[in-house]
Write a protein that holds these residues in place. Structure first.
Motif, short mmCIF file in Angstrom:
data_model
loop_
_atom_site.label_atom_id
_atom_site.label_comp_id
_atom_site.label_asym_id
_atom_site.label_seq_id
_atom_site.Cartn_x
_atom_site.Cartn_y
_atom_site.Cartn_z
N LEU A 219 1.50 5.03 -2.26
CA LEU A 219 2.17 5.55 -1.08
C LEU A 219 3.35 6.41 -1.47
O LEU A 219 3.74 7.30 -0.72
CB LEU A 219 2.57 4.41 -0.14
CG LEU A 219 1.38 3.70 0.49
CD1 LEU A 219 1.85 2.74 1.57
CD2 LEU A 219 0.39 4.67 1.07
N VAL B 142 6.05 -1.98 10.80
CA VAL B 142 6.25 -1.06 9.69
C VAL B 142 7.71 -1.07 9.28
O VAL B 142 8.50 -0.17 9.58
CB VAL B 142 5.76 0.36 10.04
CG1 VAL B 142 5.86 1.28 8.81
CG2 VAL B 142 4.32 0.32 10.54
N GLY C 79 9.42 1.37 0.81
CA GLY C 79 8.41 0.34 0.73
C GLY C 79 8.04 0.05 -0.70
O GLY C 79 8.30 0.84 -1.61
N THR D 190 3.24 10.09 0.15
CA THR D 190 4.31 10.62 0.99
C THR D 190 5.19 11.62 0.26
O THR D 190 6.02 12.27 0.89
CB THR D 190 5.21 9.48 1.51
OG1 THR D 190 5.73 8.75 0.39
CG2 THR D 190 4.43 8.54 2.39
N THR E 31 6.15 5.94 7.07
CA THR E 31 6.95 5.05 6.24
C THR E 31 8.32 4.83 6.89
O THR E 31 8.83 5.70 7.61
CB THR E 31 7.16 5.63 4.83
OG1 THR E 31 7.77 6.92 4.95
CG2 THR E 31 5.83 5.79 4.12
N GLN F 257 4.06 0.05 5.05
CA GLN F 257 3.88 1.46 5.34
C GLN F 257 2.57 1.58 6.11
O GLN F 257 1.80 0.63 6.19
CB GLN F 257 3.88 2.28 4.06
CG GLN F 257 5.16 2.07 3.25
CD GLN F 257 5.24 2.91 2.01
OE1 GLN F 257 5.09 4.12 2.09
NE2 GLN F 257 5.49 2.28 0.88
#
Length: 265
Positions: free
Chosen positions: A252, A183, A239, A256, A233, A188
């Motif tokens: 994402l 990661v 990312g 997040t 993440t 992620q």
């Protein structure tokens, strides 16, 4: 979710906690003494309009890796509800077990690699073939033992998936090391877990062990099954966001930042 075995319709319940951890062999108690211990139990799941055909090989050799767990179904539902644009995205599933999460993600268009310890690989290959009989889009299957094999996998994936892989505190350190390798931007992770073990169990992993290295955000809690889904993440670099569809916010980035869940610091 509808589930069928042969001509009989059933609805899956929440699995128990007595089968140990899929990453540690020879430490499995309470596995089912059913015909499935000798023969595979073939099941059909309908998830978000898609049909998945999954064989479960119950018994001490695979232990928990031989069954579909409720947290895996929760993560499939979550992925299906997000309208993710996954076409061409590279996805790796850790501790894949039956492979149901990765197979579902491949049906959404991702290029998926299913990983688990070596005894689970024949089951993963069988289930990948059953759901992609023509071969097109079929996930790859590879061995990955946490803390040992991760360096054989270049950190080139966009999304890392894991469902109910946070079981045994003895496996937390090698799992953390594997996540730290994989990661990194643009990767992620989405992890689902049924909370077990009190303060020393899954909660410790998500709330104490991951935050020094990752942003960890609770995206969904299902109180009935005591299941939580987290976004993980990298703390540096960010990312490449997955698109949620035409005109939508990055997936994402939205997961997040726009869900309002608490971030674990």
């Amino acid at each position: 979710i509808e589930e069928h075995r042969g001509d009989t319709e059933e609805h899956p319940g929440t699995p128990g906690d007595t089968r140990g951890h899929r990453g540690i062999s020879g430490d499995i108690g309470g596995h089912r003494t059913l015909p499935g211990s000798l023969f595979p139990e073939r099941r059909r799941f309908q998830l978000c309009g898609r049909v998945l055909r999954i064989a479960e090989h119950h018994g001490p050799r695979l232990g928990p890796a031989g069954a579909v767990w409720e947290a895996a179904l929760s993560l499939c539902r979550f992925l299906g509800e997000q309208n993710l644009e996954l076409a061409g995205r590279r996805v790796l599933e850790l501790g894949a077990g039956t492979g149901i999460v990765g197979i579902f993600t491949a049906m959404l268009g991702a290029e998926v690699t299913l990983t688990d310890r070596p005894p689970a690989l024949p089951q993963l290959r069988e289930n990948a073939r059953r759901n992609f009989p023509g071969g097109a889009g079929e996930p790859r299957v590879r061995a990955l033992r946490w803390g040992r094999d991760q360096h054989r996998f270049p950190p080139k994936f966009h999304l890392i998936l894991g469902s109910d892989i946070v079981y045994d505190p003895r496996a937390f350190a090698p799992l953390l090391g594997t996540l730290r390798h994989l990661v990194v931007p643009p990767a992620q992770a989405l992890l689902s877990a049924r909370l077990r073990g009190g303060d020393a169990g899954a909660s410790r992993f998500f709330r104490q062990m991951l935050p020094p290295f990752f942003r960890v955000q609770l995206l969904r809690r299902e109180p009935e099954g005591d299941i939580e889904i987290y976004a993980v993440t990298p703390r540096e670099g960010g990312g490449t966001p997955l698109d949620q569809g035409r005109g939508a916010q990055p997936v994402l980035g939205s997961l997040t930042g726009g869900w309002g869940g608490p971030e674990r610091d």
